[in-house]
Design a protein around this motif. Structure first.
Motif, PDB file in Angstrom:
ATOM      1  N   TYR A 280       0.844  -1.263  -0.147  1.00  0.00           N
ATOM      2  CA  TYR A 280       0.115  -0.110  -0.117  1.00  0.00           C
ATOM      3  C   TYR A 280       0.998   1.247  -0.133  1.00  0.00           C
ATOM      4  N   LYS A 281       0.337   2.322  -0.543  1.00  0.00           N
ATOM      5  CA  LYS A 281       1.023   3.653  -0.234  1.00  0.00           C
ATOM      6  C   LYS A 281       1.367   4.255   0.730  1.00  0.00           C
ATOM      7  N   SER A 282       0.062   3.856   1.847  1.00  0.00           N
ATOM      8  CA  SER A 282       0.156   4.366   3.208  1.00  0.00           C
ATOM      9  C   SER A 282      -0.524   3.323   3.907  1.00  0.00           C
ATOM     10  N   SER A 283      -0.288   3.355   5.146  1.00  0.00           N
ATOM     11  CA  SER A 283      -1.058   2.555   6.273  1.00  0.00           C
ATOM     12  C   SER A 283      -1.468   3.299   7.506  1.00  0.00           C
TER      13      SER A 283
ATOM     14  N   LEU B 215      -3.800   9.535   4.120  1.00  0.00           N
ATOM     15  CA  LEU B 215      -4.928   8.651   3.679  1.00  0.00           C
ATOM     16  C   LEU B 215      -5.210   8.937   2.080  1.00  0.00           C
ATOM     17  N   TYR B 216      -4.829   7.922   1.408  1.00  0.00           N
ATOM     18  CA  TYR B 216      -5.178   7.714  -0.136  1.00  0.00           C
ATOM     19  C   TYR B 216      -6.350   6.740  -0.600  1.00  0.00           C
ATOM     20  N   ARG B 217      -7.322   7.218  -1.121  1.00  0.00           N
ATOM     21  CA  ARG B 217      -8.470   6.531  -1.573  1.00  0.00           C
ATOM     22  C   ARG B 217      -8.058   5.377  -2.156  1.00  0.00           C
TER      23      ARG B 217
ATOM     24  N   VAL C 191      -6.127   0.330   6.508  1.00  0.00           N
ATOM     25  CA  VAL C 191      -6.365   0.700   7.815  1.00  0.00           C
ATOM     26  C   VAL C 191      -6.410  -0.612   8.611  1.00  0.00           C
ATOM     27  N   ILE C 192      -5.304  -0.652   9.870  1.00  0.00           N
ATOM     28  CA  ILE C 192      -5.348  -1.917  10.685  1.00  0.00           C
ATOM     29  C   ILE C 192      -5.863  -1.540  11.815  1.00  0.00           C
ATOM     30  N   PHE C 193      -6.738  -2.092  12.332  1.00  0.00           N
ATOM     31  CA  PHE C 193      -7.304  -2.183  13.754  1.00  0.00           C
ATOM     32  C   PHE C 193      -6.740  -3.397  14.656  1.00  0.00           C
ATOM     33  N   ASP C 194      -5.588  -2.979  15.387  1.00  0.00           N
ATOM     34  CA  ASP C 194      -5.204  -3.979  16.002  1.00  0.00           C
ATOM     35  C   ASP C 194      -5.926  -4.179  17.497  1.00  0.00           C
TER      36      ASP C 194
END
Length: 445
Positions: A44-47, A85-87, A92-95
């Protein structure tokens, strides 16, 4: 360290395009966080990574206060974590999602919104106390992360090329050969002692020091005990009693969990939820007696009171069984490495087969029947798996023993079942219609 689960995550990303979220279940310390962070970094480009076990009240309030305005919600999260954040290009990580069930409930709306991909990770996600008062989202695609399997272990040890040859021998049903079989069994015995928890494997790859590995495994076991104390509300004592008794019950010739070992008046109906708590937390694996193995639908014929309870990881079982001793200096370690397993120690071979079968996608079943009036009906087959639309019986031997009495009885009683298999310490062979496989080939079944 390479994990096969990475390829499954990649397949999800490329085929689902954000139409589902991944819910990654696994025991504590099995490597969930490391896996998803590596996946995010590479794909991914970002997280945006949020660990809800550490997030303060202000972060959680962003979800609650802006649940109906996702533009504002993500704007605030972006600023709070300093992440752009990029569409369709951000993960998105929910730990530790189990510590904030409200965010899990919102997965439905996040997925419908469609702008990002989502992965939820956690332990004990499915236990009742973590899903009370929320609507569990149907948009979750569940995925399990188990301890590292034998192939992953070999790659971590730098001998990953070996597995391709072993698989080829399995597919052709040809012997591996003395030299390579000895090499594979040597690795397999080390795998049995170390187990598949990534931190333990990493330490062993660096130091080859069982004592250092044992310290890590004890820490993990203590973490599990802490989780039982914190989260097994209402039946903590029962869960602890089962957890403590697993090595003792598996050390018996008959591996069935004898419920009266927990108390003279103990009954399965009083402990069933406690067994399921350990299974939901992926701390243990339950193997149920299928009373009609001639049926492909084994789960329809479960005899729940006669279950077997394995540890999720055999390396942890070794340390659990030797908790009161310095396992790395114990003669037991040498006995396994030198192929001197005794009858009682055969429990580790059976546990590691259960571990590998489950990691390969098999549900755990076995067959047991006792008949005081007819010895021919007394039999126990260690595992039953479905293959080629038939149920295949599996016996596990901790040595090169080729005793087949139970399999022969089973075949006479259920002649229409599939290939009979013995997993043992010898090489590949076929005799009297029975397929003999080295135990390290269990993942191929």
């Amino acid at each position: 360290m390479e994990r096969k689960a990475y390829a499954h995550l990649l397949e999800w990303k490329e085929t689902m395009h954000g139409s589902t979220a991944i819910r990654l279940d696994g025991a504590r310390r099995v490597g969930k966080t490391y896996l998803v962070k590596e996946f995010a970094k590479n794909e991914y480009k970002s997280s945006l990574y949020i660990d809800f076990s550490l997030a303060d009240r202000k972060i959680k309030d962003i979800f609650v206060e802006n649940a109906r305005d996702l533009d504002l919600l993500f704007n605030k999260l972006s600023r709070a974590y300093g992440v752009t954040l990029y569409r369709r290009k951000t993960l998105v990580i929910f730990d530790e999602i189990q510590t904030f069930p409200f965010a899990r409930q919102m997965i439905k709306h996040f997925v419908e919104d469609g702008r990002y991909d989502y992965i939820e990770t956690g332990s004990l996600i499915s236990i009742q106390s973590n899903i009370e008062n929320i609507l569990v989202p149907s948009e979750e695609q569940q995925m399990y992360l188990y301890p590292m399997d034998f192939e992953e272990f070999l790659k971590a040890m730098g001998d990953g090329d070996l597995i391709g040859y072993l698989r080829e021998c399995y597919e052709k049903k040809t012997p591996v050969g003395n030299a390579i079989h000895a090499r594979a069994m040597d690795w397999f015995r080390q795998y049995m002692l170390v187990g598949g928890m990534p931190q333990a494997v990493s330490e062993y790859a660096k130091s080859k020091d069982f004592k250092r590995v044992d310290i890590i495994k004890k820490q993990i076991l203590n973490t599990y005990r802490s989780d039982i104390t914190r989260f097994a509300k209402g039946y903590k004592e029962k869960v602890e009693a089962i957890f403590d008794d697993i090595p003792s019950e598996l050390s018996k010739k008959n591996k069935k969990f004898k419920i009266t070992a927990l108390g003279e008046n103990a009954r399965m109906r009083d402990y069933e939820n406690s067994f399921m708590w350990l299974a939901d937390g992926m701390i243990s694996s339950l193997c149920f007696n299928a009373s009609d193995p001639s049926s492909v639908g084994l789960s329809m014929y479960l005899d729940r009171p006669t279950l077997k309870c394995y540890m999720c990881d055999t390396g942890l079982l070794v340390t659990h069984a030797l908790m009161d001793r310095d396992g790395a200096d114990n003669s037991f370690y040498r006995d396994i490495l030198l192929d001197r397993l005794g009858v009682n120690e055969g429990m580790f071979m059976e546990n590691i087969v259960a571990q590998m079968l489950q990691a390969s996608g098999n549900r755990l079943f076995y067959y047991y029947r006792s008949d005081a009036g007819n010895a021919e009906n007394n039999m126990e087959v260690d595992f039953l798996i479905r293959a080629d639309r038939k149920i295949c019986p599996i016996e596990v031997k901790s040595s090169s023993s080729d005793s087949v009495s139970s399999l022969k009885k089973f075949h006479r009683r259920f002649p229409n079942t599939g290939q009979q298999i013995i997993l043992y310490t010898g090489d590949v062979k076929t005799a009297d219609g029975i397929l003999y496989l080295p135990a390290y080939m269990a993942p191929f079944l």
